[in-house]
Design an enzyme around this catalytic site. Structure first.
Site, PDB file in Angstrom:
ATOM      1  N   LEU A 247       0.833  -1.210   0.000  1.00 21.21           N
ATOM      2  CA  LEU A 247       0.000   0.000   0.000  1.00 21.21           C
ATOM      3  C   LEU A 247       0.865   1.256   0.000  1.00 21.21           C
ATOM      4  CD1 LEU A 247      -2.942  -1.041   2.360  1.00 21.21           C
ATOM      5  CD2 LEU A 247      -2.940  -0.911  -0.117  1.00 21.21           C
ATOM      6  N   GLU A 371      -7.282   2.721  -0.645  1.00 24.51           N
ATOM      7  CA  GLU A 371      -5.870   2.791  -0.206  1.00 24.51           C
ATOM      8  C   GLU A 371      -5.737   3.601   1.070  1.00 24.51           C
ATOM      9  OE1 GLU A 371      -3.260   1.507  -1.921  1.00 24.51           O
ATOM     10  OE2 GLU A 371      -4.194   0.984  -3.821  1.00 24.51           O
ATOM     11  N   THR A 373      -8.624   5.569   3.843  1.00 25.81           N
ATOM     12  CA  THR A 373      -9.517   6.719   3.671  1.00 25.81           C
ATOM     13  C   THR A 373      -8.798   8.010   4.103  1.00 25.81           C
ATOM     14  OG1 THR A 373     -10.432   6.685   5.898  1.00 25.81           O
ATOM     15  CG2 THR A 373     -11.497   5.238   4.281  1.00 25.81           C
TER      16      THR A 373
HETATM   17  C1  LIG Z   1     -13.639   1.699  -6.370  1.00 28.02           C
HETATM   18  C2  LIG Z   1     -12.891   1.035  -5.247  1.00 28.02           C
HETATM   19  C3  LIG Z   1     -11.827   0.190  -5.540  1.00 28.02           C
HETATM   20  C4  LIG Z   1     -11.153  -0.475  -4.514  1.00 28.02           C
HETATM   21  N1  LIG Z   1     -10.128  -1.354  -4.810  1.00 28.02           N
HETATM   22  C5  LIG Z   1      -9.617  -2.142  -3.823  1.00 28.02           C
HETATM   23  C6  LIG Z   1      -8.666  -3.180  -4.145  1.00 28.02           C
HETATM   24  O1  LIG Z   1      -8.262  -3.348  -5.304  1.00 28.02           O
HETATM   25  N2  LIG Z   1      -8.253  -4.007  -3.133  1.00 28.02           N
HETATM   26  C7  LIG Z   1      -8.677  -3.853  -1.843  1.00 28.02           C
HETATM   27  O2  LIG Z   1      -8.268  -4.649  -0.995  1.00 28.02           O
HETATM   28  N3  LIG Z   1      -9.548  -2.852  -1.511  1.00 28.02           N
HETATM   29  C8  LIG Z   1     -10.025  -2.015  -2.463  1.00 28.02           C
HETATM   30  N4  LIG Z   1     -10.941  -1.019  -2.146  1.00 28.02           N
HETATM   31  C9  LIG Z   1     -11.423  -0.929  -0.782  1.00 28.02           C
HETATM   32  C10 LIG Z   1     -10.983   0.317  -0.040  1.00 28.02           C
HETATM   33  O3  LIG Z   1      -9.620   0.256   0.261  1.00 28.02           O
HETATM   34  C11 LIG Z   1     -11.888   0.474   1.185  1.00 28.02           C
HETATM   35  O4  LIG Z   1     -13.162   0.892   0.703  1.00 28.02           O
HETATM   36  C12 LIG Z   1     -11.342   1.460   2.210  1.00 28.02           C
HETATM   37  O5  LIG Z   1     -10.184   0.945   2.822  1.00 28.02           O
HETATM   38  C13 LIG Z   1     -12.361   1.804   3.293  1.00 28.02           C
HETATM   39  O6  LIG Z   1     -12.961   0.675   3.789  1.00 28.02           O
HETATM   40  P1  LIG Z   1     -14.569   0.618   3.915  1.00 28.02           P
HETATM   41  O7  LIG Z   1     -15.128   0.980   2.592  1.00 28.02           O
HETATM   42  O8  LIG Z   1     -14.920  -0.695   4.503  1.00 28.02           O
HETATM   43  O9  LIG Z   1     -14.929   1.788   4.900  1.00 28.02           O
HETATM   44  P2  LIG Z   1     -14.907   1.724   6.517  1.00 28.02           P
HETATM   45  O10 LIG Z   1     -13.599   1.203   6.988  1.00 28.02           O
HETATM   46  O11 LIG Z   1     -16.138   1.054   6.977  1.00 28.02           O
HETATM   47  O12 LIG Z   1     -14.992   3.274   6.872  1.00 28.02           O
HETATM   48  C14 LIG Z   1     -16.217   3.997   6.852  1.00 28.02           C
HETATM   49  C15 LIG Z   1     -15.936   5.407   7.384  1.00 28.02           C
HETATM   50  O13 LIG Z   1     -15.478   5.330   8.735  1.00 28.02           O
HETATM   51  C16 LIG Z   1     -14.236   6.003   8.870  1.00 28.02           C
HETATM   52  N5  LIG Z   1     -13.426   5.320   9.882  1.00 28.02           N
HETATM   53  C17 LIG Z   1     -13.025   4.029   9.884  1.00 28.02           C
HETATM   54  N6  LIG Z   1     -12.278   3.779  10.957  1.00 28.02           N
HETATM   55  C18 LIG Z   1     -12.198   4.934  11.655  1.00 28.02           C
HETATM   56  C19 LIG Z   1     -11.560   5.338  12.863  1.00 28.02           C
HETATM   57  N7  LIG Z   1     -10.810   4.490  13.568  1.00 28.02           N
HETATM   58  N8  LIG Z   1     -11.693   6.612  13.277  1.00 28.02           N
HETATM   59  C20 LIG Z   1     -12.424   7.490  12.563  1.00 28.02           C
HETATM   60  N9  LIG Z   1     -13.057   7.197  11.431  1.00 28.02           N
HETATM   61  C21 LIG Z   1     -12.938   5.927  10.975  1.00 28.02           C
HETATM   62  C22 LIG Z   1     -13.617   5.958   7.491  1.00 28.02           C
HETATM   63  O14 LIG Z   1     -12.675   7.003   7.316  1.00 28.02           O
HETATM   64  C23 LIG Z   1     -14.839   6.114   6.606  1.00 28.02           C
HETATM   65  O15 LIG Z   1     -15.152   7.470   6.464  1.00 28.02           O
HETATM   66  C24 LIG Z   1     -11.561  -0.274  -3.170  1.00 28.02           C
HETATM   67  C25 LIG Z   1     -12.612   0.612  -2.885  1.00 28.02           C
HETATM   68  C26 LIG Z   1     -13.272   1.264  -3.897  1.00 28.02           C
HETATM   69  C27 LIG Z   1     -14.408   2.185  -3.565  1.00 28.02           C
END
Ligand SMILES: Cc1cc2nc3c(=O)[nH]c(=O)nc-3n(C[C@H](O)[C@H](O)[C@H](O)COP(=O)(O)OP(=O)(O)OC[C@H]3O[C@@H](n4cnc5c(N)ncnc54)[C@H](O)[C@@H]3O)c2cc1C
Length: 391
Positions: A247, A371, A373
């Site tokens: 990453l 990669e 948030t």
């Molecule tokens: C188009 C697209 C392509 C992608 N490609 C890949 C890929 O190739 N391989 C792969 O493995 N992943 C991939 N991802 C996944 C991506 O890395 C995740 O969506 C991202 O890491 C966030 O995870 P989540 O969507 O589960 O959000 P969550 O982790 O559920 O987060 C939701 C919200 O809560 C916030 N949050 C979470 N934890 C905390 C905390 N401790 N304190 C405060 N706020 C917090 C976050 O910032 C966010 O705003 C992709 C995502 C998208 C949308």
């Protein structure tokens, strides 16, 4: 879509910081994007299709494994060249850059760093030439920002491993030939496995209805008692640090890529502001529009300097993960803000596919989330400067 008249801004003569090789690599990528990506990308995005016809061209400009040594088929370039290639590709489209980033930093990088010599010889040249495409499975339905909690797991069955679980949001998944899958062993330790399409019990359903990264295919990885040969485990690193190392490399590329998207939005808005007449004068002559444009070029220039310095540090092996997080976070936010402002400068025309801005803006909504948030990168900086994790 309008003809691609892109002219790259370089307000601080940053070209003087680049070597001849950097400029040659960048200019080749820039020309290729103008010729091969710009004419087709709007339609691909509207149709929600990854344009597979450009895979060969991506390989030719060195976008697959720019910094992987030539003996494994890579381009053998430095980190700044890698960044510049990502900048130019994302100037065309973040979805196309995502495909290149995944192939280079999330598939070739782990095989190169953590794989055996046999794995490197078997996969890297084919990945570099685009003969095969890879994807990277870390995120799960219940574990996004907190991948350490992953439930995908494998058990040692003597002559093979048995893999079970599911990954979601995986770029390139629907057509990938191989997947780098992060899963826990019976002791709960995370390892990387190379899973090949065609292995029984392995499927990759596509994720539909995205408003963002429409020209990039996204899907799930489902493992239902998949028998993975033992030689497909990458033995040279385990634990969460292994996927996080990949990453770092991908986030570095995004820090540069986002500059490309921002440059395209700025350049489009600047040109439009000089041509669009309202109240008998070009809107570019109005203070409100100049404020927007002046702030855009200031932010792009700051982002360019940050990315360049980070490239120097990475070339010297000194860039920390936290420094990379800061650049990814700053530059993507910079790009998304510029896309929003640029869209307004184009008025109603800004929402159409005649111009690239709306597509960039929608794409960047994914780039600011994947990669790591925007929030998570802030927490990484917070932890780095205070010593206290606030996750
Ligand atoms: C188009 C697209 C392509 C992608 N490609 C890949 C890929 O190739 N391989 C792969 O493995 N992943 C991939 N991802 C996944 C991506 O890395 C995740 O969506 C991202 O890491 C966030 O995870 P989540 O969507 O589960 O959000 P969550 O982790 O559920 O987060 C939701 C919200 O809560 C916030 N949050 C979470 N934890 C905390 C905390 N401790 N304190 C405060 N706020 C917090 C976050 O910032 C966010 O705003 C992709 C995502 C998208 C949308």
């Amino acid at each position: 879509m309008k003809p691609d008249l892109f002219k790259a801004p370089d307000y601080y003569n940053i070209d003087e910081l680049l070597t001849d090789e950097h400029k040659m690599v960048r200019d080749a990528a820039r020309e290729w994007v103008k010729r091969e990506v710009s004419p087709i990308i709007e339609e691909a995005a509207q149709n929600a299709e990854f344009p597979k016809s450009i895979i060969g061209g991506l390989a030719e400009i060195g976008a697959f494994g720019p910094y992987i040594p030539e003996e494994y088929g890579g381009a053998g370039l430095d980190q700044i060249s890698y960044g510049l290639i990502m900048q130019e590709i994302e100037r065309g489209d973040s979805g196309v850059r995502s495909t290149a980033s995944v192939q280079s930093s999330l598939v070739m990088y782990p095989i190169f760093k953590y794989g055996t010599e046999e794995q490197k010889k078997k996969y890297l040249p084919k990945l570099a030439s685009g003969e095969i495409i890879g994807c990277f499975g870390l995120t799960e339905p219940d574990y996004g920002s907190n991948p350490a909690g992953m439930v995908t797991n494998f058990k040692d069955k003597g002559d093979h491993y048995l893999l079970n679980g599911a990954k979601m949001w995986i770029s390139n998944a629907p057509f990938a030939d191989i997947a780098i899958v992060w899963a826990k062993n019976e002791e709960g330790r995370i390892h990387g496995l190379i899973v090949e399409r065609g292995m029984e019990g392995f499927s990759t359903p596509e994720t539909h209805n995205k408003w963002s990264l429409r020209a990039s295919a996204t899907g799930e990885l489902i493992f239902d008692n998949v028998k993975v040969p033992k030689e497909n485990l990458m033995p040279n690193k385990s634990g969460l640090g292994a996927p996080l190392g990949c990453l770092d490399s991908a986030r570095f590329g995004i820090a540069w890529g986002a500059i490309g998207a921002a440059m395209d939005c700025y350049d489009t808005a600047l040109r439009y502001s000089k041509e669009r007449i309202q109240f008998d004068k070009p809107i570019g002559g109005k203070q409100l529009q100049q404020k927007k444009l002046a702030e855009m070029i200031t932010e792009i220039t700051k982002a360019q300097l940050m990315a360049w310095r980070l490239g120097v540090l990475r070339n010297e092996g000194k860039a920390t993960s936290a420094q990379i997080s800061m650049a990814k976070r700053n530059n993507v936010e910079m790009a998304i803000n510029i896309a929003r402002e640029a869209r307004q400068i184009l008025g109603g025309m800004g929402i159409t596919g005649e111009y690239s801005i709306m597509r960039h803006m929608m794409n960047l909504e994914s780039v600011i989330t994947y990669e790591g948030t925007h929030d998570i990168h802030l927490l990484i900086t917070g932890m780095d400067i205070t010593g206290m994790p606030a996750f």
